[in-house]
Design a protein around this motif. Structure first.
Motif, short mmCIF file in Angstrom:
data_model
loop_
_atom_site.label_atom_id
_atom_site.label_comp_id
_atom_site.label_asym_id
_atom_site.label_seq_id
_atom_site.Cartn_x
_atom_site.Cartn_y
_atom_site.Cartn_z
N UNK A 1 23.42 -41.15 -13.94
CA UNK A 1 24.12 -40.68 -12.75
C UNK A 1 23.64 -39.30 -12.31
N UNK A 2 24.05 -38.92 -11.10
CA UNK A 2 23.69 -37.62 -10.55
C UNK A 2 24.44 -36.53 -11.32
N UNK A 3 23.68 -35.61 -11.93
CA UNK A 3 24.33 -34.58 -12.75
C UNK A 3 25.02 -33.51 -11.92
N UNK A 4 24.71 -33.46 -10.63
CA UNK A 4 25.41 -32.49 -9.77
C UNK A 4 26.86 -32.88 -9.56
N UNK A 5 27.15 -34.14 -9.81
CA UNK A 5 28.52 -34.62 -9.72
C UNK A 5 29.19 -34.33 -11.07
N UNK A 6 29.89 -33.19 -11.14
CA UNK A 6 30.48 -32.76 -12.42
C UNK A 6 31.75 -33.57 -12.67
N UNK A 7 31.68 -34.48 -13.61
CA UNK A 7 32.87 -35.27 -13.95
C UNK A 7 32.71 -35.79 -15.38
N UNK A 8 33.85 -36.11 -16.01
CA UNK A 8 33.75 -36.63 -17.37
C UNK A 8 33.13 -38.03 -17.34
N UNK A 9 32.35 -38.34 -18.34
CA UNK A 9 31.82 -39.71 -18.47
C UNK A 9 30.51 -39.94 -17.74
N UNK A 10 29.86 -41.04 -18.13
CA UNK A 10 28.64 -41.47 -17.45
C UNK A 10 27.39 -40.72 -17.87
N UNK B 1 22.71 -28.73 -22.66
CA UNK B 1 21.51 -28.54 -21.84
C UNK B 1 21.01 -29.86 -21.27
N UNK B 2 21.04 -30.90 -22.10
CA UNK B 2 20.62 -32.23 -21.62
C UNK B 2 21.47 -32.68 -20.44
N UNK B 3 22.75 -32.31 -20.49
CA UNK B 3 23.68 -32.69 -19.41
C UNK B 3 23.68 -31.65 -18.29
N UNK B 4 22.89 -30.60 -18.48
CA UNK B 4 22.81 -29.44 -17.56
C UNK B 4 24.16 -28.78 -17.36
N UNK B 5 25.01 -28.91 -18.36
CA UNK B 5 26.34 -28.29 -18.26
C UNK B 5 26.34 -26.86 -18.78
N UNK B 6 25.23 -26.46 -19.40
CA UNK B 6 25.13 -25.06 -19.83
C UNK B 6 25.13 -24.13 -18.61
N UNK B 7 24.80 -24.71 -17.45
CA UNK B 7 24.81 -23.90 -16.21
C UNK B 7 26.14 -24.02 -15.47
N UNK B 8 27.03 -24.84 -15.99
CA UNK B 8 28.31 -25.07 -15.32
C UNK B 8 29.46 -24.39 -16.08
N UNK B 9 29.53 -24.62 -17.37
CA UNK B 9 30.61 -24.05 -18.17
C UNK B 9 30.44 -22.53 -18.33
#
Lengths: 110, 145
Positions: free
Chosen positions: B102-111, A88-96
């Motif tokens: 970094x911009x979280x809309x840029x989906x990539x490993x790292x950062x 959630x902190x990485x907002x990846x819960x909306x991506x994966x």
């Protein structure tokens, strides 16, 4: 961290168990990439993850991107509270793609 | 102007800059945060931020040179209900401009590490040590108890 691998008919489940941090995330990454290299769909079981840091999350992102490129199915399953708070902190819960059950994963098309 | 009371040191640890030490740091931060009155959610987040800060030192400052050392201190200020975290290394000075969320809309490993610190802490400051060798990172979090 322990890694449990289970082969099903159409996909491979990788279960991560314990702390997925800088000392262990390279093992997770290696296993995820190996499955995808074999052109297999992948489901990653995060139910036993007690901690995951940005290096662990990076392994998931890399797997997700490779799967997408190869038109393979990628999903997370049983995401623990500890793992979910980091996603959630990485907002990846909306991506994966996150599944509540293996059934749900199996039923969904790529 | 009212002068704020001095900070009180809660602990200081000097540890080898290797990934295997991170689990110990996580336990220590969690203990201190809970002891200070942070709830579980905030304690876990402070653990995440400090872990990422230590990772940055190991990966980017020392570049996995296991001979590197990190000094980690936690101070508190009861009057303002604030925790202060400080990391000091003796690595070559890092490029401070390269350490940005970094911009979280840029989906990539790292950062993601700096983004986590930025999201979780109320403030942070990083810089080079005066002697020209080494870097510091100071982070603070005021806790509603």
């Amino acid at each position: 961290m322990k890694i449990n691998i289970q082969q099903d008919d159409n996909y491979t489940t990788i279960g991560l168990d314990g702390d997925v941090d800088l000392s262990s995330s390279s093992d997770a990454r290696k296993n995820i990439i190996e499955v995808l290299k074999e052109n297999k769909n992948i489901l990653i079981d995060l139910s036993l993850v007690s901690y995951i840091d940005s290096s662990g999350v990076a392994s998931l992102v890399e797997g997700y991107q490779i799967a997408k490129k190869q038109s393979l199915k990628f999903g997370l399953f049983g995401v623990s509270d500890a793992a979910m708070s980091v996603l959630k902190l990485a907002r990846l819960d909306q991506v994966f793609p996150i599944y509540n059950s293996k059934d749900e994963y199996e039923k969904e098309d790529v | 102007m009212t002068e704020l009371p001095p900070l009180e040191k809660l602990f200081e640890i000097h540890f080898q800059a290797i990934p295997e030490r991170l689990s110990l740091i996580r336990v220590l931060v969690k203990e201190v945060a809970e002891g200070f009155g942070c709830d579980k959610e905030l304690s876990d987040k402070l653990v995440i931020a400090v872990n990422e800060a230590c990772m940055n030192v190991i990966q980017h400052a020392y570049k996995f040179d296991s001979s590197g050392k990190i000094v980690f201190k936690i101070h508190k200020q009861d009057q303002t209900s604030t925790l202060f975290f400080e990391l000091v290394d003796n690595a070559e000075p890092i490029d401070l401009d390269s350490v940005k969320p970094r911009d979280l809309d840029d989906i990539r490993p790292g950062g993601l590490g700096t983004h986590f610190i930025h999201e979780i802490m109320d403030g942070y400051d990083m810089g080079h040590l005066d002697n020209g060798k080494g870097n510091y990172l100071k982070m603070e979090k005021t806790v509603v108890r």
